[in-house]
Design a protein around this motif. Structure first.
Motif, PDB file in Angstrom:
ATOM      1  N   ALA A   1       3.003   5.383   9.070  1.00  0.00           N
ATOM      2  CA  ALA A   1       2.138   4.438   9.779  1.00  0.00           C
ATOM      3  C   ALA A   1       2.759   4.034  11.110  1.00  0.00           C
ATOM      4  O   ALA A   1       3.976   4.174  11.310  1.00  0.00           O
ATOM      5  N   VAL A   2       1.912   3.538  12.001  1.00  0.00           N
ATOM      6  CA  VAL A   2       2.353   2.939  13.259  1.00  0.00           C
ATOM      7  C   VAL A   2       1.839   1.503  13.290  1.00  0.00           C
ATOM      8  O   VAL A   2       0.630   1.271  13.141  1.00  0.00           O
ATOM      9  N   TYR A   3       2.769   0.547  13.439  1.00  0.00           N
ATOM     10  CA  TYR A   3       2.388  -0.856  13.585  1.00  0.00           C
ATOM     11  C   TYR A   3       2.360  -1.205  15.061  1.00  0.00           C
ATOM     12  O   TYR A   3       3.319  -0.949  15.795  1.00  0.00           O
ATOM     13  N   THR A   4       1.253  -1.801  15.517  1.00  0.00           N
ATOM     14  CA  THR A   4       1.083  -2.081  16.937  1.00  0.00           C
ATOM     15  C   THR A   4       0.767  -3.547  17.191  1.00  0.00           C
ATOM     16  O   THR A   4       0.163  -4.224  16.356  1.00  0.00           O
ATOM     17  N   PHE A   5       1.171  -3.989  18.368  1.00  0.00           N
ATOM     18  CA  PHE A   5       0.725  -5.277  18.895  1.00  0.00           C
ATOM     19  C   PHE A   5       0.252  -5.058  20.330  1.00  0.00           C
ATOM     20  O   PHE A   5       1.060  -4.875  21.240  1.00  0.00           O
TER      21      PHE A   5
ATOM     22  N   ARG B   1       0.821  -1.219   0.000  1.00  0.00           N
ATOM     23  CA  ARG B   1       0.000   0.000   0.000  1.00  0.00           C
ATOM     24  C   ARG B   1       0.852   1.265   0.000  1.00  0.00           C
ATOM     25  O   ARG B   1       0.377   2.347   0.313  1.00  0.00           O
ATOM     26  N   LYS B   2       2.100   1.107  -0.345  1.00  0.00           N
ATOM     27  CA  LYS B   2       3.023   2.234  -0.533  1.00  0.00           C
ATOM     28  C   LYS B   2       3.310   3.012   0.748  1.00  0.00           C
ATOM     29  O   LYS B   2       3.659   4.193   0.698  1.00  0.00           O
ATOM     30  N   ILE B   3       3.176   2.361   1.892  1.00  0.00           N
ATOM     31  CA  ILE B   3       3.634   2.970   3.144  1.00  0.00           C
ATOM     32  C   ILE B   3       5.159   2.866   3.147  1.00  0.00           C
ATOM     33  O   ILE B   3       5.714   1.791   2.953  1.00  0.00           O
ATOM     34  N   ARG B   4       5.837   3.980   3.383  1.00  0.00           N
ATOM     35  CA  ARG B   4       7.294   4.001   3.267  1.00  0.00           C
ATOM     36  C   ARG B   4       8.008   4.040   4.614  1.00  0.00           C
ATOM     37  O   ARG B   4       9.119   3.533   4.743  1.00  0.00           O
ATOM     38  N   THR B   5       7.407   4.673   5.601  1.00  0.00           N
ATOM     39  CA  THR B   5       8.049   4.773   6.922  1.00  0.00           C
ATOM     40  C   THR B   5       7.068   4.327   7.994  1.00  0.00           C
ATOM     41  O   THR B   5       5.861   4.563   7.895  1.00  0.00           O
ATOM     42  N   ALA B   6       7.593   3.700   9.028  1.00  0.00           N
ATOM     43  CA  ALA B   6       6.733   3.203  10.098  1.00  0.00           C
ATOM     44  C   ALA B   6       7.440   3.258  11.445  1.00  0.00           C
ATOM     45  O   ALA B   6       8.666   3.103  11.530  1.00  0.00           O
ATOM     46  N   VAL B   7       6.663   3.479  12.474  1.00  0.00           N
ATOM     47  CA  VAL B   7       7.085   3.317  13.869  1.00  0.00           C
ATOM     48  C   VAL B   7       6.399   2.073  14.388  1.00  0.00           C
ATOM     49  O   VAL B   7       5.239   1.797  14.038  1.00  0.00           O
ATOM     50  N   THR B   8       7.081   1.283  15.194  1.00  0.00           N
ATOM     51  CA  THR B   8       6.437   0.131  15.836  1.00  0.00           C
ATOM     52  C   THR B   8       6.236   0.435  17.313  1.00  0.00           C
ATOM     53  O   THR B   8       7.043   1.132  17.928  1.00  0.00           O
TER      54      THR B   8
ATOM     55  N   GLU C   1       8.201 -10.343  18.916  1.00  0.00           N
ATOM     56  CA  GLU C   1       8.163 -11.252  17.776  1.00  0.00           C
ATOM     57  C   GLU C   1       7.201 -10.779  16.695  1.00  0.00           C
ATOM     58  O   GLU C   1       7.476 -10.933  15.495  1.00  0.00           O
ATOM     59  N   SER C   2       6.080 -10.194  17.102  1.00  0.00           N
ATOM     60  CA  SER C   2       5.148  -9.640  16.125  1.00  0.00           C
ATOM     61  C   SER C   2       5.789  -8.494  15.356  1.00  0.00           C
ATOM     62  O   SER C   2       5.698  -8.413  14.123  1.00  0.00           O
ATOM     63  N   VAL C   3       6.449  -7.616  16.084  1.00  0.00           N
ATOM     64  CA  VAL C   3       7.151  -6.486  15.454  1.00  0.00           C
ATOM     65  C   VAL C   3       8.247  -6.994  14.516  1.00  0.00           C
ATOM     66  O   VAL C   3       8.423  -6.482  13.395  1.00  0.00           O
ATOM     67  N   ASN C   4       8.973  -8.026  14.924  1.00  0.00           N
ATOM     68  CA  ASN C   4      10.034  -8.571  14.073  1.00  0.00           C
ATOM     69  C   ASN C   4       9.472  -9.142  12.773  1.00  0.00           C
ATOM     70  O   ASN C   4      10.086  -9.012  11.709  1.00  0.00           O
ATOM     71  N   GLY C   5       8.312  -9.785  12.855  1.00  0.00           N
ATOM     72  CA  GLY C   5       7.676 -10.296  11.639  1.00  0.00           C
ATOM     73  C   GLY C   5       7.302  -9.161  10.699  1.00  0.00           C
ATOM     74  O   GLY C   5       7.534  -9.238   9.478  1.00  0.00           O
ATOM     75  N   PHE C   6       6.721  -8.103  11.267  1.00  0.00           N
ATOM     76  CA  PHE C   6       6.359  -6.937  10.461  1.00  0.00           C
ATOM     77  C   PHE C   6       7.589  -6.337   9.791  1.00  0.00           C
ATOM     78  O   PHE C   6       7.603  -6.070   8.590  1.00  0.00           O
ATOM     79  N   LYS C   7       8.627  -6.134  10.577  1.00  0.00           N
ATOM     80  CA  LYS C   7       9.840  -5.500  10.059  1.00  0.00           C
ATOM     81  C   LYS C   7      10.494  -6.348   8.961  1.00  0.00           C
ATOM     82  O   LYS C   7      11.031  -5.813   7.983  1.00  0.00           O
ATOM     83  N   GLU C   8      10.453  -7.671   9.116  1.00  0.00           N
ATOM     84  CA  GLU C   8      11.073  -8.548   8.123  1.00  0.00           C
ATOM     85  C   GLU C   8      10.462  -8.339   6.748  1.00  0.00           C
ATOM     86  O   GLU C   8      11.182  -8.168   5.745  1.00  0.00           O
ATOM     87  N   ALA C   9       9.122  -8.355   6.677  1.00  0.00           N
ATOM     88  CA  ALA C   9       8.459  -8.188   5.377  1.00  0.00           C
ATOM     89  C   ALA C   9       8.528  -6.745   4.887  1.00  0.00           C
ATOM     90  O   ALA C   9       8.739  -6.488   3.697  1.00  0.00           O
ATOM     91  N   PHE C  10       8.355  -5.780   5.808  1.00  0.00           N
ATOM     92  CA  PHE C  10       8.286  -4.369   5.438  1.00  0.00           C
ATOM     93  C   PHE C  10       9.632  -3.866   4.910  1.00  0.00           C
ATOM     94  O   PHE C  10       9.705  -3.212   3.862  1.00  0.00           O
ATOM     95  N   THR C  11      10.704  -4.189   5.618  1.00  0.00           N
ATOM     96  CA  THR C  11      12.017  -3.694   5.184  1.00  0.00           C
ATOM     97  C   THR C  11      12.521  -4.440   3.951  1.00  0.00           C
ATOM     98  O   THR C  11      13.230  -3.869   3.119  1.00  0.00           O
ATOM     99  N   LYS C  12      12.128  -5.709   3.817  1.00  0.00           N
ATOM    100  CA  LYS C  12      12.514  -6.473   2.625  1.00  0.00           C
ATOM    101  C   LYS C  12      11.947  -5.831   1.366  1.00  0.00           C
ATOM    102  O   LYS C  12      12.558  -5.895   0.285  1.00  0.00           O
ATOM    103  N   ALA C  13      10.780  -5.174   1.521  1.00  0.00           N
ATOM    104  CA  ALA C  13      10.137  -4.509   0.379  1.00  0.00           C
ATOM    105  C   ALA C  13      10.538  -3.047   0.257  1.00  0.00           C
ATOM    106  O   ALA C  13       9.965  -2.305  -0.551  1.00  0.00           O
ATOM    107  N   GLY C  14      11.509  -2.617   1.064  1.00  0.00           N
ATOM    108  CA  GLY C  14      12.012  -1.256   0.934  1.00  0.00           C
ATOM    109  C   GLY C  14      11.519  -0.272   1.963  1.00  0.00           C
ATOM    110  O   GLY C  14      11.892   0.909   1.936  1.00  0.00           O
ATOM    111  N   GLY C  15      10.670  -0.710   2.895  1.00  0.00           N
ATOM    112  CA  GLY C  15      10.164   0.180   3.930  1.00  0.00           C
ATOM    113  C   GLY C  15      11.235   0.512   4.962  1.00  0.00           C
ATOM    114  O   GLY C  15      12.191  -0.245   5.147  1.00  0.00           O
ATOM    115  N   LYS C  16      11.050   1.622   5.660  1.00  0.00           N
ATOM    116  CA  LYS C  16      12.020   2.060   6.667  1.00  0.00           C
ATOM    117  C   LYS C  16      11.355   2.144   8.033  1.00  0.00           C
ATOM    118  O   LYS C  16      10.271   2.733   8.167  1.00  0.00           O
TER     119      LYS C  16
END
Length: 390
Positions: A223-227, A163-170, A180-195
């Protein structure tokens, strides 16, 4: 790389498992289920929903599995990892249960898994997503009916990037599930170029969010990713809405942010996107029947926790039926659960070699008091089970 032993090695492992713990006397005429769940505190409603779902499936079988009456014993784990070993030993040594069902808190689940692995007691985890339960702690006798923390996090990382989100805070509680939830998010997000701009945490179960919300406003991520889950999720979503950040920053998260919490969150949750292996509007015959029966029995709408409890009972039933109720045939029982295809309300799923569900992860959007399914974020997502040596 995980090592897969030969059939002979697995047979020997199964024999060791069987020998590790004597079959309880109750196994001759009944099957004894030990619930180790939170019945007080932040996660109390979640524990109750899991038990309700489990009991619903057993009731559908007439209260019996393979002709044997199912008896229940309960221990409140209080979501306290420090008490986990003592509590699980009460069920194993004092109550002689045939199977452990628990729990919600990942830290407590790790204590349960340690004892279950050491004693060979059959354990089905109906919620706690601690990656290690089906990772380094994996064992022939330990199963999960829910998810790994990595799964919904990874799926949302992919959605955010798509969805073209480029930067995120967890933002999460500082404990295993959140990390672990945050790590899963970061793995996919940063692999696709997110910061990732910053990782923010607070101690569990602290719900004082104001200082963190102020910091997020200053950081200005896309965006903010939360668990969060339970009472903490309710408080966070309300505080987020009150802070007015939603007009410029997208709030996204693992589905527990809005599952079982929408009634209390009210309008503050409207429009939130989450990822999870279940939703409120799947509209399949299997799910519709489950939801109707649950609502009739408990006068409540079922949530993901109830569904996971229901499926834990299904998994147990597959094993018990395969051995015709003879709980001493532990190796055959375990193999039957391993190979089962579970006819779940979430959609049918199988189990990975590490005993974690291989399942679709849905993208859901809050509409009114419903986590409406808007598509599949990732189909047939298998946890990587890093460190598992089954």
């Amino acid at each position: 790389m995980r090592i897969r032993p030969s059939l002979l090695a697995r047979t020997l492992l199964g024999s060791a498992l069987l020998a590790a713990v004597a079959a309880p006397a109750s196994a001759q005429d009944k099957i004894k289920v030990g619930f180790m769940l939170p019945y007080t505190g932040t996660f109390a409603a979640l524990g109750t929903a899991i038990e309700n779902g489990f009991r619903q499936y057993i009731d559908e079988q007439g209260g019996k599995l393979a002709g044997k009456t199912v008896e229940f014993v309960k221990v409140d784990d209080e979501s306290d990892p420090a008490k986990a070993v003592d509590n699980v030993n009460k069920l194993i040594k004092r109550d002689n249960v045939d199977v452990l069902i628990g729990t919600v808190h990942s830290g407590v689940a790790m204590g349960m898994a340690k004892v279950a692995k050491e004693t060979g007691t059959l354990m089905i985890d109906p919620n706690a997503g601690a990656d290690a339960v089906t990772g380094p702690m994996c064992a022939l006798n330990i199963f999960r009916s829910s998810f790994s923390n990595w799964q919904p996090g990874y799926a949302m990382g992919k959605v955010a990037a798509d969805r073209k989100i480029r930067t995120a805070v967890t933002l999460t509680w500082k404990y295993a599930a959140g990390d672990e939830s945050v790590n899963g998010f970061k793995e996919a997000f940063t692999k696709a170029g997110g910061k990732i701009v910053k990782d923010l945490t607070l101690p569990f179960p602290n719900v004082e969010f104001q200082a963190l919300l102020t910091e997020i406003a200053a950081l200005k991520p896309d965006a903010v990713y939360t668990f969060f889950a339970g009472g903490g999720a309710v408080k966070f979503v309300k505080d987020w809405a009150a802070a007015g950040l939603g007009s410029s920053i997208r709030l996204i998260g693992a589905g527990f942010l809005t599952d079982g919490t929408l009634e209390a969150q009210g309008a503050a949750a409207e429009g939130l996107l989450t990822t999870l292996h279940y939703g409120d509007s799947l509209n399949t015959p299997r799910d519709n029947a489950f939801r109707l029966d649950y609502a009739k029995t408990y006068k409540l709408q079922p949530d993901v926790y109830a569904m996971q409890g229901y499926d834990a009972a299904q998994m147990l039933a597959d094993g018990v039926n395969a051995v015709k109720g003879d709980m001493k045939q532990r190796d055959a029982l375990v193999k039957a659960i391993e190979s089962a295809k579970i006819d779940s309300p979430r959609g049918a799923f199988t189990l990975s070699r590490a005993h974690n569900p291989v399942q679709d992860i849905y993208l859901r959007k809050v509409s009114g008091k419903v986590n409406r399914n808007v598509g599949i974020a990732v189909k047939g997502l298998a946890d990587p089970a890093r460190g598992c040596r089954l």
